[in-house]
Design an enzyme around this catalytic site. Structure first.
Site, PDB file in Angstrom:
ATOM      1  N   LYS A 127       3.896   5.587  -0.746  1.00 39.63           N
ATOM      2  CA  LYS A 127       3.719   6.719   0.167  1.00 39.63           C
ATOM      3  C   LYS A 127       4.394   7.931  -0.454  1.00 39.63           C
ATOM      4  O   LYS A 127       5.606   7.911  -0.703  1.00 39.63           O
ATOM      5  CB  LYS A 127       4.359   6.429   1.524  1.00 39.63           C
ATOM      6  N   GLU A 156      18.015   0.890   7.428  1.00 42.10           N
ATOM      7  CA  GLU A 156      16.726   0.347   6.961  1.00 42.10           C
ATOM      8  C   GLU A 156      16.906  -1.095   6.477  1.00 42.10           C
ATOM      9  O   GLU A 156      16.012  -1.929   6.611  1.00 42.10           O
ATOM     10  CB  GLU A 156      16.141   1.202   5.832  1.00 42.10           C
ATOM     11  N   GLU A 199      -1.653   0.782   5.141  1.00 42.21           N
ATOM     12  CA  GLU A 199      -1.257   0.721   6.558  1.00 42.21           C
ATOM     13  C   GLU A 199      -2.439   0.649   7.519  1.00 42.21           C
ATOM     14  O   GLU A 199      -2.591   1.458   8.429  1.00 42.21           O
ATOM     15  CB  GLU A 199      -0.350   1.911   6.896  1.00 42.21           C
ATOM     16  N   ARG A 251       1.415  -3.270   7.659  1.00 37.85           N
ATOM     17  CA  ARG A 251       2.459  -2.365   7.142  1.00 37.85           C
ATOM     18  C   ARG A 251       3.197  -1.631   8.253  1.00 37.85           C
ATOM     19  O   ARG A 251       4.325  -1.180   8.073  1.00 37.85           O
ATOM     20  CB  ARG A 251       1.840  -1.381   6.135  1.00 37.85           C
ATOM     21  N   ASN A 282       7.739   0.166  10.463  1.00 38.58           N
ATOM     22  CA  ASN A 282       8.130   1.266  11.346  1.00 38.58           C
ATOM     23  C   ASN A 282       9.015   0.802  12.502  1.00 38.58           C
ATOM     24  O   ASN A 282       9.244   1.565  13.447  1.00 38.58           O
ATOM     25  CB  ASN A 282       6.881   1.966  11.909  1.00 38.58           C
ATOM     26  N   HIS A 285      11.320   3.175  14.243  1.00 39.28           N
ATOM     27  CA  HIS A 285      10.933   4.533  13.866  1.00 39.28           C
ATOM     28  C   HIS A 285      10.219   5.291  14.981  1.00 39.28           C
ATOM     29  O   HIS A 285      10.125   6.507  14.921  1.00 39.28           O
ATOM     30  CB  HIS A 285      10.073   4.505  12.605  1.00 39.28           C
ATOM     31  N   HIS A 328      12.036   8.588  15.149  1.00 42.79           N
ATOM     32  CA  HIS A 328      11.413   9.870  14.780  1.00 42.79           C
ATOM     33  C   HIS A 328      11.467  10.861  15.937  1.00 42.79           C
ATOM     34  O   HIS A 328      11.716  12.046  15.734  1.00 42.79           O
ATOM     35  CB  HIS A 328       9.953   9.663  14.362  1.00 42.79           C
TER      36      HIS A 328
HETATM   37  P1  NAD Z   1      17.859  12.496   0.139  1.00 45.59           P
HETATM   38  O1  NAD Z   1      16.858  12.317  -0.911  1.00 45.59           O
HETATM   39  O2  NAD Z   1      17.915  13.806   0.843  1.00 45.59           O
HETATM   40  O3  NAD Z   1      19.288  12.169  -0.453  1.00 45.59           O
HETATM   41  C1  NAD Z   1      20.404  12.274   0.397  1.00 45.59           C
HETATM   42  C2  NAD Z   1      21.535  13.076  -0.256  1.00 45.59           C
HETATM   43  O4  NAD Z   1      22.193  12.242  -1.192  1.00 45.59           O
HETATM   44  C3  NAD Z   1      21.083  14.306  -1.019  1.00 45.59           C
HETATM   45  O5  NAD Z   1      21.997  15.335  -0.749  1.00 45.59           O
HETATM   46  C4  NAD Z   1      21.212  13.893  -2.483  1.00 45.59           C
HETATM   47  O6  NAD Z   1      21.516  14.976  -3.325  1.00 45.59           O
HETATM   48  C5  NAD Z   1      22.337  12.915  -2.443  1.00 45.59           C
HETATM   49  N1  NAD Z   1      22.309  11.851  -3.455  1.00 45.59           N
HETATM   50  C6  NAD Z   1      21.247  11.120  -3.830  1.00 45.59           C
HETATM   51  N2  NAD Z   1      21.619  10.157  -4.675  1.00 45.59           N
HETATM   52  C7  NAD Z   1      22.943  10.296  -4.853  1.00 45.59           C
HETATM   53  C8  NAD Z   1      23.914   9.583  -5.595  1.00 45.59           C
HETATM   54  N3  NAD Z   1      23.600   8.493  -6.277  1.00 45.59           N
HETATM   55  N4  NAD Z   1      25.195  10.010  -5.557  1.00 45.59           N
HETATM   56  C9  NAD Z   1      25.534  11.099  -4.799  1.00 45.59           C
HETATM   57  N5  NAD Z   1      24.680  11.795  -4.053  1.00 45.59           N
HETATM   58  C10 NAD Z   1      23.391  11.381  -4.077  1.00 45.59           C
HETATM   59  O7  NAD Z   1      17.704  11.408   1.307  1.00 45.59           O
HETATM   60  P2  NAD Z   1      17.125   9.933   1.366  1.00 45.59           P
HETATM   61  O8  NAD Z   1      17.730   9.354   2.588  1.00 45.59           O
HETATM   62  O9  NAD Z   1      17.255   9.203   0.093  1.00 45.59           O
HETATM   63  O10 NAD Z   1      15.567  10.162   1.614  1.00 45.59           O
HETATM   64  C11 NAD Z   1      15.074  10.756   2.775  1.00 45.59           C
HETATM   65  C12 NAD Z   1      13.634  11.129   2.551  1.00 45.59           C
HETATM   66  O11 NAD Z   1      12.894   9.946   2.249  1.00 45.59           O
HETATM   67  C13 NAD Z   1      12.941  11.777   3.735  1.00 45.59           C
HETATM   68  O12 NAD Z   1      12.245  12.911   3.297  1.00 45.59           O
HETATM   69  C14 NAD Z   1      11.960  10.715   4.220  1.00 45.59           C
HETATM   70  O13 NAD Z   1      10.803  11.275   4.786  1.00 45.59           O
HETATM   71  C15 NAD Z   1      11.653   9.991   2.941  1.00 45.59           C
HETATM   72  N6  NAD Z   1      11.185   8.612   3.114  1.00 45.59           N
HETATM   73  C16 NAD Z   1      10.047   8.246   2.471  1.00 45.59           C
HETATM   74  C17 NAD Z   1       9.594   6.955   2.572  1.00 45.59           C
HETATM   75  C18 NAD Z   1       8.375   6.547   1.811  1.00 45.59           C
HETATM   76  O14 NAD Z   1       7.898   5.420   1.986  1.00 45.59           O
HETATM   77  N7  NAD Z   1       7.863   7.386   0.944  1.00 45.59           N
HETATM   78  C19 NAD Z   1      10.287   6.009   3.331  1.00 45.59           C
HETATM   79  C20 NAD Z   1      11.447   6.403   3.978  1.00 45.59           C
HETATM   80  C21 NAD Z   1      11.890   7.713   3.862  1.00 45.59           C
HETATM   81  N1  GLY Z   2       8.619   3.466   5.082  1.00 46.66           N
HETATM   82  C1  GLY Z   2       7.464   2.910   5.659  1.00 46.66           C
HETATM   83  C2  GLY Z   2       6.395   2.527   4.683  1.00 46.66           C
HETATM   84  O1  GLY Z   2       6.585   2.626   3.497  1.00 46.66           O
HETATM   85  O2  GLY Z   2       5.340   2.133   5.068  1.00 46.66           O
END
Ligand code: NAD
Ligand code: GLY
Length: 365
Positions: free
Chosen positions: A144, A186, A238, A242, A246, A249, A253
């Site tokens: 995704k 998660e 999905e 899949r 969620n 969520h 959300h």
């Molecule tokens: P993020 O990418 O914003 O990272 C969180 C913070 O941690 C940031 O400030 C970053 O600079 C810092 N950081 C990252 N790695 C670090 C490290 N090793 N050491 C120190 N600091 C570090 O947040 P996240 O929680 O990783 O991701 C959230 C995003 O993921 C949302 O946009 C959400 O929509 C998305 N998401 C996508 C999926 C998917 O399936 N594609 C699933 C769940 C969430």
């Molecule tokens: N985070 C939900 C999905 O990947 O489907």
């Protein structure tokens, strides 16, 4: 110990490599994939300051030209304007169709870089190097990719599988504790939806995970990756199964949206959502009360919230629930546990019961 989990999707299959100190192997692994020699290395400023030079150096030592694309940290970066800047950098840097986009960072960087990889020249190879717990157990796996629209999160996106995921748990040692905790929500989710013995292990060993014990982190990422791979293999886009990912969520959300995405981290909101869903399942006679209590208890013990703050308006929350992408034909979708390790997707939960439980799940009640 380095472990491999394969996501089996025919021609789009890929490996998730999990271990410690793996960043130094990135050049060799890109070489093995036979990718073009120019890399768009996408990261955010915080991650770049910690690991950028090292990863850039590893790639250059393996003979790759590195085009660095470093964005400020934060969810606001996940938009079309930022994607356009990355296209400019890719084009200006000479990336052709064979050249990879490498996402070094958390889910924000992964989603943005993945969206660019999916669309630049109709798709170039994507390699994920996740550095948050959330990204290692969830967002880097399954394809995704998305950017946000001013009117909603992840509205513009695609399913676009990476060619490789390299999860180096050593990077989690620098992660702020709040981010680790957000990822842990998660992790608990995976136990509830698919793996009772993993849930029991978490009940016994969560302190080791929060203390960032390497073996425990590797175990967590390995287990969760296996579960996510299993789900994605059976329902890549999905259509059904899949949706179990969620769990927590639906209300999560809505709570994030109703509080302007500032008050709760994603993981905290999902934790509240999981507790509400457990309560809902209990009320519907699907889940035994002691099992619902185990879910809430684990969340509380690790330090995650399970209640809705008293000043969050129930009607606003309900409205946010109906605006969610998961609403189909005006019906709310809930993922509800029937046991720890097993869930059902339900679209027939009466609105009155949802309203009632949102009231009941308030702090102080
Ligand atoms: P993020 O990418 O914003 O990272 C969180 C913070 O941690 C940031 O400030 C970053 O600079 C810092 N950081 C990252 N790695 C670090 C490290 N090793 N050491 C120190 N600091 C570090 O947040 P996240 O929680 O990783 O991701 C959230 C995003 O993921 C949302 O946009 C959400 O929509 C998305 N998401 C996508 C999926 C998917 O399936 N594609 C699933 C769940 C969430
Ligand atoms: N985070 C939900 C999905 O990947 O489907």
């Amino acid at each position: 110990m380095t472990r491999k989990v394969t996501v089996n999707l025919g021609a789009r299959s890929y490996d998730i490599i999990i271990g410690t100190g793996l960043l130094d192997t990135l050049g060799k692994r890109l070489d093995e994939l036979g990718l073009g020699r120019t890399v768009l290395l996408v990261s955010d400023e915080q991650v770049w300051a910690l690991y950028g030079e090292r990863v850039g150096g590893v790639l250059e030592a393996a003979g790759f030209k590195v085009v660095a694309a470093v964005v400020p940290p934060g969810e606001e970066q996940k938009d079309l304007a930022r994607a356009e800047e990355l296209y400019d950098l890719a084009y200006g840097g000479g990336l052709d169709r064979t050249c990879p986009v490498v996402a070094l960072g958390g889910g924000v960087v992964g989603d943005l870089a993945g969206f660019v990889a999916a669309t630049y020249m109709r798709g170039v190879p994507l390699v994920n190097v996740p550095t948050t717990l959330l990204a290692q157990v969830d967002s880097s796996i399954g394809g995704k990719v998305a950017v946000n629209h001013p009117r909603g999160k992840n509205i513009i996106g695609a399913f676009y599988q990476p060619r490789l995921v390299l999860a180096d748990v050593a990077t989690l040692t620098t992660l702020p504790q709040g981010e680790l905790l957000s990822g842990l929500a998660e992790v608990v989710k995976y136990g509830v939806i698919a793996d009772a013995s993993f849930f029991a292990w978490l009940e016994a060993c969560w302190e080791r995970v929060l203390a960032r014990d390497t073996a425990s982190l590797e175990r967590v990422v390995r287990h969760c990756s296996r579960i996510k791979a299993w789900v994605v293999e059976r329902d890549e886009t999905e259509q059904g199964l899949r949706a179990i990912l969620n769990y927590g969520h639906t209300v999560g959300h809505a709570l994030e949206a109703a509080t302007g995405y500032r008050r709760f981290s994603h993981g905290e909101a999902v934790a509240v959502g999981m507790a509400v869903a457990a309560l809902l399942a209990e009320r519907l006679g699907m889940l035994a009360a002691p099992e619902a209590e185990r879910i809430r208890d684990l969340l509380v013990r690790v330090g995650l919230p399970v209640t809705i703050p008293a000043d969050v308006d129930t009607e606003e929350l309900l409205q946010a629930l109906y605006r969610d992408k998961k609403v189909v034909g005006g019906r709310l979708t809930f993922v509800l546990p029937v046991n720890i390790g097993e869930v059902r997707v339900r679209r027939d939960v009466p609105e009155g019961l949802v309203r009632c439980l949102l009231e009941e799940a308030r702090a102080g009640d």
